[in-house]
Design an enzyme around this catalytic site. Structure first.
Site, PDB file in Angstrom:
ATOM      1  N   ASP A 145      -4.720 -54.569  -6.669  1.00  0.00           N
ATOM      2  CA  ASP A 145      -4.537 -53.027  -6.158  1.00  0.00           C
ATOM      3  C   ASP A 145      -5.309 -52.074  -6.892  1.00  0.00           C
ATOM      4  O   ASP A 145      -6.000 -52.619  -7.788  1.00  0.00           O
ATOM      5  CB  ASP A 145      -3.081 -52.784  -5.889  1.00  0.00           C
ATOM      6  CG  ASP A 145      -2.348 -52.477  -7.028  1.00  0.00           C
ATOM      7  OD1 ASP A 145      -2.951 -52.397  -8.189  1.00  0.00           O
ATOM      8  OD2 ASP A 145      -1.205 -52.701  -7.234  1.00  0.00           O
ATOM      9  N   ASP A 154      -6.009 -48.674  -8.944  1.00  0.00           N
ATOM     10  CA  ASP A 154      -5.283 -47.294  -9.365  1.00  0.00           C
ATOM     11  C   ASP A 154      -6.137 -46.222  -9.876  1.00  0.00           C
ATOM     12  O   ASP A 154      -7.143 -46.781 -10.679  1.00  0.00           O
ATOM     13  CB  ASP A 154      -4.339 -47.593 -10.539  1.00  0.00           C
ATOM     14  CG  ASP A 154      -3.401 -48.781 -10.198  1.00  0.00           C
ATOM     15  OD1 ASP A 154      -2.388 -48.644  -9.488  1.00  0.00           O
ATOM     16  OD2 ASP A 154      -3.888 -49.969 -10.709  1.00  0.00           O
ATOM     17  N   ASP A 198       0.116 -49.127 -21.188  1.00  0.00           N
ATOM     18  CA  ASP A 198       0.998 -49.868 -21.961  1.00  0.00           C
ATOM     19  C   ASP A 198       0.125 -50.698 -22.903  1.00  0.00           C
ATOM     20  O   ASP A 198       0.159 -50.861 -24.273  1.00  0.00           O
ATOM     21  CB  ASP A 198       1.999 -50.698 -21.068  1.00  0.00           C
ATOM     22  CG  ASP A 198       1.094 -51.109 -19.790  1.00  0.00           C
ATOM     23  OD1 ASP A 198      -0.210 -50.774 -19.629  1.00  0.00           O
ATOM     24  OD2 ASP A 198       1.853 -51.667 -18.820  1.00  0.00           O
TER      25      ASP A 198
HETATM   26  P1  ATP Z   1      -1.336 -54.950 -11.322  1.00  0.00           P
HETATM   27  O1  ATP Z   1      -1.430 -53.994 -10.370  1.00  0.00           O
HETATM   28  O2  ATP Z   1      -2.375 -56.019 -11.227  1.00  0.00           O
HETATM   29  O3  ATP Z   1       0.148 -55.710 -11.556  1.00  0.00           O
HETATM   30  P2  ATP Z   1      -1.857 -52.893 -13.195  1.00  0.00           P
HETATM   31  O4  ATP Z   1      -2.326 -53.125 -14.658  1.00  0.00           O
HETATM   32  O5  ATP Z   1      -2.696 -52.241 -12.357  1.00  0.00           O
HETATM   33  O6  ATP Z   1      -1.655 -54.430 -12.709  1.00  0.00           O
HETATM   34  P3  ATP Z   1       0.258 -51.222 -12.307  1.00  0.00           P
HETATM   35  O7  ATP Z   1       1.740 -51.460 -12.519  1.00  0.00           O
HETATM   36  O8  ATP Z   1      -0.446 -51.215 -10.939  1.00  0.00           O
HETATM   37  O9  ATP Z   1      -0.358 -52.562 -13.184  1.00  0.00           O
HETATM   38  O10 ATP Z   1      -0.031 -49.694 -13.038  1.00  0.00           O
HETATM   39  C1  ATP Z   1      -1.523 -49.455 -13.322  1.00  0.00           C
HETATM   40  C2  ATP Z   1      -1.625 -48.784 -14.746  1.00  0.00           C
HETATM   41  O11 ATP Z   1      -0.659 -47.776 -14.970  1.00  0.00           O
HETATM   42  C3  ATP Z   1      -1.771 -49.879 -15.731  1.00  0.00           C
HETATM   43  O12 ATP Z   1      -2.613 -50.703 -15.878  1.00  0.00           O
HETATM   44  C4  ATP Z   1      -1.210 -49.047 -16.945  1.00  0.00           C
HETATM   45  O13 ATP Z   1      -2.565 -48.553 -17.559  1.00  0.00           O
HETATM   46  C5  ATP Z   1      -0.496 -48.020 -16.462  1.00  0.00           C
HETATM   47  N1  ATP Z   1       0.963 -48.386 -16.442  1.00  0.00           N
HETATM   48  C6  ATP Z   1       2.165 -48.830 -15.550  1.00  0.00           C
HETATM   49  N2  ATP Z   1       3.097 -48.964 -15.712  1.00  0.00           N
HETATM   50  C7  ATP Z   1       3.184 -48.424 -17.203  1.00  0.00           C
HETATM   51  C8  ATP Z   1       4.254 -48.506 -17.834  1.00  0.00           C
HETATM   52  N3  ATP Z   1       5.646 -48.614 -17.711  1.00  0.00           N
HETATM   53  N4  ATP Z   1       3.906 -47.900 -19.338  1.00  0.00           N
HETATM   54  C9  ATP Z   1       2.730 -47.311 -19.539  1.00  0.00           C
HETATM   55  N5  ATP Z   1       1.610 -47.551 -18.849  1.00  0.00           N
HETATM   56  C10 ATP Z   1       1.720 -47.847 -17.576  1.00  0.00           C
HETATM   57 MG    MG Z   2      -2.336 -51.851 -10.206  1.00  0.00          MG
END
Ligand code: ATP
Ligand code: MG
Length: 409
Positions: free
Chosen positions: A30, A32, A110
């Site tokens: 997805d 962001d 994170d």
């Molecule tokens: P995927 O969507 O492929 O599972 P993602 O890295 O995009 O991985 P998301 O949950 O969509 O993960 O979150 C988007 C972004 O927001 C992350 O890449 C990170 O930078 C930030 N993020 C999400 N959750 C947290 C958290 N619990 N603590 C700190 N930053 C976070």
């Molecule tokens: Mg994501």
């Protein structure tokens, strides 16, 4: 979306998994977006927008079935305990809605590889935290002090495991150390959030690796304590094989684009506690079906204290479990009735796993595989042939005797 925000006078960057996965040549799950527009301002730019979240306010912009998450840059702001927009209690971040600059935003993400921003101004990638180097070296590094960051949000521990499994990255040693120490912080996370995270761990196509890493870092026992306790006693026996095969099966189905339901997965993960409790109840004199129903209810009600399970899933799990003993009844009209049960397919797949792992006789599973593949009259024959011999004998005796031929005839 990025250009639309820009035209409205805001900064907007693609961030997180979208940037990370594209740089790795993978297809992002997805997208962001990070912006300096507040959620309310985002809502004014996009009609198809909904604001969600209390702990972490976000804008969801809908495009058909796709949702793009738009987050306003977070700042560290005022870290006083008990503040209203950024609240920290005992080191845990309960609310994180203080907005800031993009530099501050990068540092509260994170992992370094999740803190890369794609910039539409000059098509560059902005890296405030050394994420590009870690990406190249396949390393997962938490930003800042690992213990502090895990205390702020223990779910980051599960995210570490998930990204390491999905990307095939190494978790850097200082983060590993904190992981090994801090698993019990997960107790403080609301069960509903752990349910969402559990699905991401087990339904992302790398369930086997996630499970192995969770066990390695002592995190599995925080989510599924009863299963963990039983499996750690069993070592290489069929309950261990059953869970492993169930997870492999899920990964395979996802690779093949077949649907997987959380109910099946959770039924697999909780089967051994349910099975053992049901056997105890049967040993105490309870009949098979009520024993299974009671065991299912007890195990689910203990489980939801750790990981929430929405009712529609727990109902289906209980059905899958309760149908298992009906596979043993192969005579008469019973197989036909079971075949037309709405949960037959899931229960049959579950039976196959039990047979593959050595818990039930493979002959039983083969019988049902064959039964489904033959025509109605052959099904009838299979069911007749399955009638217990004592029952057949009794029937024969009940038949009226032919009169003996009279003497001399
Ligand atoms: P995927 O969507 O492929 O599972 P993602 O890295 O995009 O991985 P998301 O949950 O969509 O993960 O979150 C988007 C972004 O927001 C992350 O890449 C990170 O930078 C930030 N993020 C999400 N959750 C947290 C958290 N619990 N603590 C700190 N930053 C976070
Ligand atoms: Mg994501």
């Amino acid at each position: 979306m990025l250009y639309r925000l820009k035209q409205s006078g805001f900064q907007a960057h693609l961030v997180g998994g979208g940037v990370r996965d594209l740089l790795l040549g993978r297809e992002p799950k997805d997208f962001d977006v990070a912006t300096d527009a507040s959620p309310e301002q985002v809502k004014r730019v996009f009609r198809n927008c909904r604001l969600i979240g209390r702990r972490f306010r976000l804008a969801h912009v809908h495009f058909g079935r796709e949702i793009i998450e738009v987050a306003t840059f977070r700042g560290t702001g005022d870290i006083t305990e008990g503040g209203s927009e950024r609240r920290i209690e005992n080191g845990m971040l309960l609310r994180d809605n203080v907005y800031g600059s993009i530099e501050e935003d990068a540092l509260r993400r994170d992992f370094t590889v999740n803190a890369l921003y794609y910039n539409i101004e000059d098509f560059s990638v902005i890296d405030y935290a050394g994420g590009l180097e870690d990406l190249e070296q396949g390393q997962l590094r938490l930003l800042g002090d690992p213990e502090t960051r895990f205390r702020e949000d223990p779910v980051r521990m599960l995210r570490a495991v998930r990204f390491a499994a999905k990307l095939g990255f190494n978790i850097v040693p200082e983060v590993e150390e904190a992981l090994l120490d801090l698993g019990d912080l997960l107790e403080g996370v609301p069960p509903a959030r752990l349910f969402d995270e559990t699905l991401k761990l087990f339904m992302g196509g790398t369930a086997v690796q996630c499970y192995e890493k969770m066990c390695h870092y002592n995190l599995f026992r925080e989510l599924f304590p009863e299963t963990d306790e039983i499996l750690s006693r069993e070592e290489n026996q069929f309950p261990v094989v059953f869970v492993a095969k169930g997870l492999q099966n899920t990964d395979l189905r996802i690779q093949e684009g077949k649907p997987v339901t959380p109910a099946f997965l959770l039924a697999v993960l909780l089967w051994e506690p349910v099975r053992q409790l049901a056997n105890d109840l049967i040993a105490e004199g309870e009949a098979k079906l009520p024993a299974m129903q009671q065991a299912g209810s007890v195990v689910v009600s203990q489980q939801v204290r750790h990981v929430a399970i929405p009712r529609r899933f727990s109902l289906m799990m209980k059905e899958i479990w309760s149908l298992q003993h009906r596979f043993e009844q192969r005579a008469g009209k019973r197989p036909q009735r079971l075949l037309s049960h709405p949960r037959f397919r899931a229960a049959y797949d579950f039976l196959l796993l039990r047979a593959e792992s050595g818990e039930v006789d493979p002959e039983l599973a083969d019988w049902w595989t064959c039964y489904q593949s033959v025509e109605g009259n052959e099904q009838q024959q299979m069911a007749n042939a399955s009638r217990p011999t004592t029952e057949r004998r009794r029937r024969r005796r009940r038949r009226p005797k032919r009169p003996l031929p009279a003497e001399g005839e």
